[in-house]
Scaffold this active site. Structure first.
Site, short mmCIF file in Angstrom:
data_model
loop_
_atom_site.label_atom_id
_atom_site.label_comp_id
_atom_site.label_asym_id
_atom_site.label_seq_id
_atom_site.Cartn_x
_atom_site.Cartn_y
_atom_site.Cartn_z
N CYS A 261 0.86 -1.18 0.00
CA CYS A 261 0.00 0.00 0.00
C CYS A 261 0.91 1.24 0.00
O CYS A 261 1.82 1.34 0.84
CB CYS A 261 -0.89 0.01 1.23
SG CYS A 261 -1.85 1.53 1.40
N ASP B 38 -0.23 -6.00 0.27
CA ASP B 38 -1.47 -6.36 -0.41
C ASP B 38 -1.20 -7.64 -1.18
O ASP B 38 -0.14 -7.79 -1.79
CB ASP B 38 -1.91 -5.25 -1.37
CG ASP B 38 -2.37 -4.01 -0.64
OD1 ASP B 38 -3.14 -4.13 0.33
OD2 ASP B 38 -1.96 -2.91 -1.04
N GLU C 134 8.68 -14.74 -21.75
CA GLU C 134 9.24 -15.95 -21.15
C GLU C 134 8.76 -16.02 -19.70
O GLU C 134 8.81 -15.04 -18.98
CB GLU C 134 10.77 -15.90 -21.26
CG GLU C 134 11.47 -17.20 -20.91
CD GLU C 134 11.58 -17.41 -19.44
OE1 GLU C 134 11.28 -18.53 -18.99
OE2 GLU C 134 11.96 -16.46 -18.73
N SER C 135 8.29 -17.19 -19.28
CA SER C 135 7.58 -17.31 -17.99
C SER C 135 8.45 -17.06 -16.76
O SER C 135 7.98 -16.47 -15.79
CB SER C 135 6.90 -18.67 -17.88
OG SER C 135 7.85 -19.71 -17.95
N HIS D 145 -3.82 -0.94 -6.11
CA HIS D 145 -4.12 -2.14 -6.90
C HIS D 145 -4.31 -1.81 -8.38
O HIS D 145 -3.78 -2.50 -9.25
CB HIS D 145 -5.39 -2.83 -6.38
CG HIS D 145 -5.39 -3.15 -4.92
ND1 HIS D 145 -4.25 -3.34 -4.16
CD2 HIS D 145 -6.42 -3.35 -4.08
CE1 HIS D 145 -4.58 -3.64 -2.92
NE2 HIS D 145 -5.90 -3.65 -2.85
N GLU D 146 -5.09 -0.76 -8.62
CA GLU D 146 -5.39 -0.37 -10.00
C GLU D 146 -4.12 0.01 -10.75
O GLU D 146 -3.97 -0.29 -11.94
CB GLU D 146 -6.38 0.81 -10.01
CG GLU D 146 -7.71 0.52 -9.34
CD GLU D 146 -7.73 0.74 -7.82
OE1 GLU D 146 -8.84 0.73 -7.25
OE2 GLU D 146 -6.67 0.92 -7.19
#
Length: 157
Positions: A55, A62, A78-79, A96-97
């Site tokens: 936060c 969060d 690539e993962s 968050h947004e």
């Protein structure tokens, strides 16, 4: 037909035993490889059930499940590099947004996909859950952009 090492010069993290885990937001860790099927329109989905950020006001953690869906063009993410990138948000202070939009924009810049969406399913804090959704599509995928945005409005609670 197997992918050959010379087809993946940008992939340096996968298989590297000396991986350094970033402690700050690090879009530079993202790596790509060439899509061997650019003529096919197909969907790739990533789920990160252990996403964390901070936060920006309180510094409290969060937690979220991040879902990334995309239709690739020439490049694919690539993962392992994506995992390290998402982990780099652990000490990043943003709402968050903001996190969801940053992730989407970084991946658009990296891959130039035909379509991409990023969904954040954040756990409740203060009795409120926040589920941001951000998407992008090229000219040919604007109908999908609008349809997915409308479909993402939550009314099933």
């Amino acid at each position: 037909m197997s992918r050959l090492p010379e087809e993946m010069p940008e992939v340096t993290l996968l298989g590297n035993q000396g991986t350094k885990y970033p402690t700050e937001y690090a879009p530079e860790v993202l790596e790509t490889f060439v899509n061997k099927h650019p003529g096919n329109e197909y969907l790739v989905t990533f789920t990160c059930p252990e996403f964390t950020s901070l936060c920006p006001k309180t510094g409290q953690p969060d937690f979220a499940k991040i879902i990334i869906n995309y239709i690739p063009r020439e490049k694919m993410v690539e993962s392992k590099s994506l995992k390290l990138y998402l982990f780099s948000f652990r000490n990043h202070g943003d709402f968050h947004e903001d996190c969801v939009n940053i992730i989407m924009k970084d991946l658009v810049k990296l891959m130039e996909p035909k379509y991409i969406e990023v969904i954040g399913l954040f756990t409740p804090r203060g009795g409120i859950s926040i589920y941001p959704f951000a998407n992008y599509g090229d000219e040919q995928h604007q109908d999908l952009v609008k349809a997915r945005m409308l479909a993402s409005f939550r009314n099933d609670f």
